[in-house]
Enzyme design. Structure first.
Site, PDB file in Angstrom:
ATOM      1  N   HIS A   1       0.836  -1.196   0.000  1.00  0.00           N
ATOM      2  CA  HIS A   1       0.000   0.000   0.000  1.00  0.00           C
ATOM      3  C   HIS A   1       0.870   1.245   0.000  1.00  0.00           C
ATOM      4  CE1 HIS A   1      -3.695   2.308   0.711  1.00  0.00           C
ATOM      5  NE2 HIS A   1      -2.958   3.064   1.501  1.00  0.00           N
ATOM      6  N   SER A   2       0.549   2.203  -0.890  1.00  0.00           N
ATOM      7  CA  SER A   2       1.261   3.468  -1.008  1.00  0.00           C
ATOM      8  C   SER A   2       2.744   3.175  -1.300  1.00  0.00           C
ATOM      9  CB  SER A   2       1.051   4.309   0.253  1.00  0.00           C
ATOM     10  OG  SER A   2       1.466   5.633   0.056  1.00  0.00           O
ATOM     11  N   LEU A   3       3.667   3.656  -0.470  1.00  0.00           N
ATOM     12  CA  LEU A   3       5.077   3.344  -0.704  1.00  0.00           C
ATOM     13  C   LEU A   3       5.279   1.839  -0.814  1.00  0.00           C
ATOM     14  CD1 LEU A   3       8.117   4.150  -0.800  1.00  0.00           C
ATOM     15  CD2 LEU A   3       8.115   3.914   1.692  1.00  0.00           C
TER      16      LEU A   3
END
Length: 245
Positions: free
Chosen positions: A75-77
């Protein structure tokens, strides 16, 4: 299916994904991948590059593989790290994942202005974190906690902000599912479809309610969508075996 899970910036994988085993069926074995500088690896220095983090993760993943299929979620990074980890495992080690699942991270080959928020002074950096609505207010207002967290978060933001896609011809061969939040200003829906160019396998885009942290606010809906994506792979394998028979 062994499912390796990578967290968002500043997050501890063990904490972020601690509820996932109860939300996914027994056939999916959740393996949070802790990054240096947080959680059980708090004493280690955080890393400031994608390559450095992938170097760190590869031995852990390879040692955990048991010959069965595996998938990677981030998730995200963590989505960016999941992508580069999958590429390394496929093209260097010959161990491609059965599925890559990227959440809340825009496609890596989009022409965008690089962010420089990792260079902000501490007070402005803290305001930037507040705007993301992912760090609890009581943490942001605690100077002692932020003194510990800011170096880790700044390192993670550096990883994302200095990343540039290299060797774009090294695409993945596995299915790729991308999740996005309908109201996510960091990775809005229109930035996600270009992920389809990063694989020669099947591509699916699934949009969920919420902002950048729908991972937390829509946890049950997201884990159900993850299960659906992985189950679709199993059904496809079954169909191919049936045709060969």
């Amino acid at each position: 299916m062994r499912l390796f899970c990578l967290p968002y910036a500043g997050g501890s994988a063990l904490r972020v994904y601690h509820e996932w085993p109860a939300l996914l069926p027994d056939g999916i074995d959740v393996w949070p991948l802790e990054l240096p500088g947080r959680g059980s690896r708090m004493a280690e220095s955080p890393c400031t590059s994608v390559d450095g983090l992938v170097d760190d993760l590869v031995p852990t993943v390879l040692s955990a593989l048991d010959g069965g299929p595996y998938a990677i979620f981030g998730h995200s990074l963590g989505g960016l790290l999941a992508f580069e980890l999958a590429r390394r495992l496929e093209h260097v080690h010959g161990r491609p994942p059965a599925h890559l699942l990227v959440s809340a991270y825009e496609a890596p080959d989009l022409p965008t202005e690089p962010d420089r928020d990792h260079l902000l002074p501490d007070d402005e950096f803290r305001a930037r974190l507040r705007g993301l609505v992912g760090t609890p207010e009581e943490v942001l207002d605690n100077d002692d906690l932020m003194e510990i967290l800011i170096p880790v978060l700044r390192a993670d933001f550096t990883v994302s902000n200095t990343y540039r896609l290299t060797s774009p011809w090294l695409t993945l061969s596995c299915p790729l599912t991308v999740f996005g939040g309908l109201d996510d200003p960091e990775a809005p829906p229109h930035t996600l479809r270009a992920w389809q160019h990063r694989t020669t396998g099947a591509f699916r885009l699934r949009l969920l309610p919420g902002n950048h942290f729908f991972l937390n606010t829509e946890r049950a809906l997201l884990t159900d969508a993850v299960h659906t994506a992985l189950a679709a792979d199993e059904a496809d394998v079954g169909r191919r075996r049936g045709r060969r028979a």
